[in-house]
Design a protein around this motif. Structure first.
Motif, PDB file in Angstrom:
ATOM      1  N   ALA A 135      10.978  -0.534 -13.817  1.00 38.40           N
ATOM      2  CA  ALA A 135      12.421  -0.266 -13.775  1.00 38.40           C
ATOM      3  C   ALA A 135      12.934  -0.264 -12.341  1.00 38.40           C
ATOM      4  N   LEU A 136      12.180   0.340 -11.433  1.00 39.62           N
ATOM      5  CA  LEU A 136      12.591   0.361 -10.027  1.00 39.62           C
ATOM      6  C   LEU A 136      12.593  -1.045  -9.439  1.00 39.62           C
ATOM      7  N   ALA A 137      11.572  -1.831  -9.765  1.00 42.22           N
ATOM      8  CA  ALA A 137      11.486  -3.191  -9.239  1.00 42.22           C
ATOM      9  C   ALA A 137      12.635  -4.061  -9.731  1.00 42.22           C
ATOM     10  N   ALA A 138      13.042  -3.880 -10.965  1.00 45.69           N
ATOM     11  CA  ALA A 138      14.126  -4.691 -11.519  1.00 45.69           C
ATOM     12  C   ALA A 138      15.436  -4.467 -10.792  1.00 45.69           C
ATOM     13  N   GLU A 139      15.588  -3.287 -10.171  1.00 51.92           N
ATOM     14  CA  GLU A 139      16.824  -2.978  -9.453  1.00 51.92           C
ATOM     15  C   GLU A 139      16.622  -2.926  -7.939  1.00 51.92           C
ATOM     16  N   CYS A 140      15.455  -3.384  -7.458  1.00 48.95           N
ATOM     17  CA  CYS A 140      15.143  -3.369  -6.017  1.00 48.95           C
ATOM     18  C   CYS A 140      15.285  -1.980  -5.411  1.00 48.95           C
ATOM     19  N   VAL A 141      14.898  -0.970  -6.145  1.00 48.53           N
ATOM     20  CA  VAL A 141      15.029   0.411  -5.694  1.00 48.53           C
ATOM     21  C   VAL A 141      13.677   0.938  -5.244  1.00 48.53           C
ATOM     22  N   LYS A 142      13.663   1.721  -4.167  1.00 57.22           N
ATOM     23  CA  LYS A 142      12.450   2.356  -3.676  1.00 57.22           C
ATOM     24  C   LYS A 142      12.549   3.859  -3.894  1.00 57.22           C
ATOM     25  N   ALA A 143      11.411   4.469  -4.211  1.00 56.99           N
ATOM     26  CA  ALA A 143      11.363   5.904  -4.486  1.00 56.99           C
ATOM     27  C   ALA A 143      10.187   6.522  -3.749  1.00 56.99           C
ATOM     28  N   THR A 144      10.116   7.841  -3.801  1.00 53.85           N
ATOM     29  CA  THR A 144       8.987   8.574  -3.225  1.00 53.85           C
ATOM     30  C   THR A 144       8.215   9.235  -4.356  1.00 53.85           C
ATOM     31  N   PHE A 145       6.905   8.983  -4.396  1.00 59.54           N
ATOM     32  CA  PHE A 145       6.032   9.516  -5.436  1.00 59.54           C
ATOM     33  C   PHE A 145       5.132  10.598  -4.830  1.00 59.54           C
ATOM     34  N   PHE A 146       5.219  11.811  -5.369  1.00 59.51           N
ATOM     35  CA  PHE A 146       4.357  12.906  -4.945  1.00 59.51           C
ATOM     36  C   PHE A 146       3.195  12.976  -5.923  1.00 59.51           C
ATOM     37  N   LEU A 147       2.041  12.478  -5.478  1.00 63.84           N
ATOM     38  CA  LEU A 147       0.907  12.256  -6.369  1.00 63.84           C
ATOM     39  C   LEU A 147      -0.027  13.457  -6.441  1.00 63.84           C
ATOM     40  N   VAL A 148      -0.536  13.709  -7.632  1.00 58.58           N
ATOM     41  CA  VAL A 148      -1.621  14.666  -7.841  1.00 58.58           C
ATOM     42  C   VAL A 148      -2.930  13.942  -7.556  1.00 58.58           C
ATOM     43  N   GLY A 149      -3.768  14.523  -6.729  1.00 60.20           N
ATOM     44  CA  GLY A 149      -4.960  13.839  -6.255  1.00 60.20           C
ATOM     45  C   GLY A 149      -5.884  13.347  -7.351  1.00 60.20           C
ATOM     46  N   ARG A 150      -6.150  14.196  -8.350  1.00 64.39           N
ATOM     47  CA  ARG A 150      -7.094  13.765  -9.390  1.00 64.39           C
ATOM     48  C   ARG A 150      -6.502  12.660 -10.250  1.00 64.39           C
ATOM     49  N   ASN A 151      -5.181  12.599 -10.380  1.00 68.93           N
ATOM     50  CA  ASN A 151      -4.550  11.493 -11.100  1.00 68.93           C
ATOM     51  C   ASN A 151      -4.635  10.204 -10.296  1.00 68.93           C
ATOM     52  N   ALA A 152      -4.530  10.332  -8.975  1.00 70.97           N
ATOM     53  CA  ALA A 152      -4.703   9.158  -8.119  1.00 70.97           C
ATOM     54  C   ALA A 152      -6.124   8.623  -8.231  1.00 70.97           C
ATOM     55  N   GLU A 153      -7.107   9.516  -8.275  1.00 70.09           N
ATOM     56  CA  GLU A 153      -8.508   9.093  -8.441  1.00 70.09           C
ATOM     57  C   GLU A 153      -8.702   8.353  -9.757  1.00 70.09           C
ATOM     58  N   ALA A 154      -7.998   8.811 -10.792  1.00 76.42           N
ATOM     59  CA  ALA A 154      -8.165   8.207 -12.119  1.00 76.42           C
ATOM     60  C   ALA A 154      -7.452   6.868 -12.250  1.00 76.42           C
ATOM     61  N   SER A 155      -6.412   6.642 -11.450  1.00 77.31           N
ATOM     62  CA  SER A 155      -5.610   5.404 -11.573  1.00 77.31           C
ATOM     63  C   SER A 155      -5.313   4.804 -10.200  1.00 77.31           C
ATOM     64  N   PRO A 156      -6.350   4.413  -9.455  1.00 72.50           N
ATOM     65  CA  PRO A 156      -6.116   3.894  -8.099  1.00 72.50           C
ATOM     66  C   PRO A 156      -5.281   2.622  -8.083  1.00 72.50           C
ATOM     67  N   ALA A 157      -5.353   1.809  -9.139  1.00 68.40           N
ATOM     68  CA  ALA A 157      -4.564   0.570  -9.156  1.00 68.40           C
ATOM     69  C   ALA A 157      -3.066   0.875  -9.114  1.00 68.40           C
ATOM     70  N   LEU A 158      -2.651   1.935  -9.775  1.00 70.32           N
ATOM     71  CA  LEU A 158      -1.236   2.299  -9.746  1.00 70.32           C
ATOM     72  C   LEU A 158      -0.831   2.813  -8.368  1.00 70.32           C
ATOM     73  N   VAL A 159      -1.719   3.542  -7.701  1.00 69.87           N
ATOM     74  CA  VAL A 159      -1.424   4.004  -6.345  1.00 69.87           C
ATOM     75  C   VAL A 159      -1.236   2.801  -5.426  1.00 69.87           C
ATOM     76  N   LYS A 160      -2.147   1.848  -5.529  1.00 65.90           N
ATOM     77  CA  LYS A 160      -2.048   0.645  -4.700  1.00 65.90           C
ATOM     78  C   LYS A 160      -0.779  -0.139  -5.024  1.00 65.90           C
ATOM     79  N   ARG A 161      -0.406  -0.175  -6.293  1.00 64.80           N
ATOM     80  CA  ARG A 161       0.826  -0.878  -6.662  1.00 64.80           C
ATOM     81  C   ARG A 161       2.048  -0.192  -6.048  1.00 64.80           C
TER      82      ARG A 161
END
Length: 315
Positions: free
Chosen positions: A97-123
């Motif tokens: 949704a953000l990409a479709a509108e060229c919008v940038k946001a700030t994501f405050f990540l939980v560390g263990r969720n980042a460990e579980a989904s590194p591809a999304l962090v990289k994206r």
């Protein structure tokens, strides 16, 4: 003999020289990469109005829900922030949704969720969003109810997990020195440690209240009602909520229609533009946390010391 006429090649070399000089002169006036519009975005996409490249020296704090100051946004300017992710079932939809509108946001990540989904962090990083920090496990007791040692361990472990997931390695300090407390429950000891390490604390000015079950339309109506009253602010969502993922495309269209502009925040060297809270301000989160703890533990915990407003002119 008469003077030979210039050839097309001569004209072309001259034109390229003029264009090169012009490009050099205009470069300082052009938006940076974070503000650039993707060629795949529609001409009428919401986009990013401006980017604040914020220095974090001294570990400033912003967000009127918790602190007596916030980032000084202009009328109808909004910062979009998302907590608790990433989550495979919802974060990708948020990013779409953000990409479709060229919008940038700030994501405050939980560390263990980042460990579980590194591809999304990289994206998130690859698509120009700011990846910040929200502790390692988002403890139910909140950092305020942990010992100082345990709370600091939660924070540092979160920094490490997010940076390893996003960048492949973690250093002595986080790549993005922005932190948001789980449940906004800070403490004097951890605030002091973050300030000593030049890590800024981001609260929020407006809540989507998406931790409460509601339809996407109800969430949209609630957010726009609150935003139209305040006219600006740091908005808090959760990219782990299906209702928020379903609501976001409509929100971005509504923001565009009502004349709101997106401000992106990223680490940099600029002093943060801060504005003080209005007269009579009190911390809404402190009241909520005190009530929650009173119900859970049968006593009202001591409030953290009040933080005096510190607009930039007084820093």
């Amino acid at each position: 003999m008469g003077q030979q006429k210039p050839t097309l090649e001569v004209f072309w070399r001259a034109a390229k020289t003029v264009l090169s000089v012009a490009a050099g002169l205009l470069q300082p006036l052009l938006p940076g990469p974070a503000a650039a519009r993707s060629p795949s975005c529609a001409p009428d996409a919401l986009g990013v109005s401006r980017t604040l490249y914020l220095g974090t020296e001294g570990g400033w704090r912003a967000g009127l829900k918790s602190y007596p100051q916030t980032l000084a946004l202009d009328d109808h300017e909004v910062i979009l922030t998302f907590d608790d992710g990433p989550l495979n079932s919802t974060t990708g939809k948020i990013l779409d949704a953000l990409a479709a509108e060229c919008v940038k946001a700030t994501f405050f990540l939980v560390g263990r969720n980042a460990e579980a989904s590194p591809a999304l962090v990289k994206r998130e990083i690859a698509e120009g969003h700011t990846v910040a920090h929200h502790s390692y496990s988002h403890p139910g007791a909140t950092l305020r109810r942990l010992s100082e040692k345990a709370a600091l361990a939660e924070i540092v472990k979160g920094f490490t997990a997010v940076d390893k997931a996003g960048y492949g390695a973690a250093g002595a300090t986080p790549r993005t020195p922005f932190f948001r407390y789980p449940g906004f429950a800070d403490s004097p000891e951890t605030l002091a440690w973050l300030a000593q390490n030049n890590i800024a604390v981001l609260g929020a000015d407006l809540w989507a209240s998406d931790w409460q079950p509601m339809t996407p339309q109800a969430e949209l109506d609630l957010v726009m009602d609150r935003l139209d009253k305040e006219k600006r602010g740091i908005l808090l969502f959760h990219d782990t909520k299906a209702q928020t993922a379903a609501m976001l495309p409509a929100l971005l269209r509504e923001l565009k229609q009502r004349g709101y502009r997106i401000v992106h925040i990223a680490p940099g060297g600029e002093p943060p533009p801060l504005r003080a809270a209005p007269p009579g301000w009190t911390s809404e989160t402190d009241k909520i946390i005190a009530n929650v703890f009173a119900k859970e533990y049968g006593a009202r915990p001591a409030r953290r010391p009040a933080l005096a407003p510190a607009p930039m002119g007084a820093r």
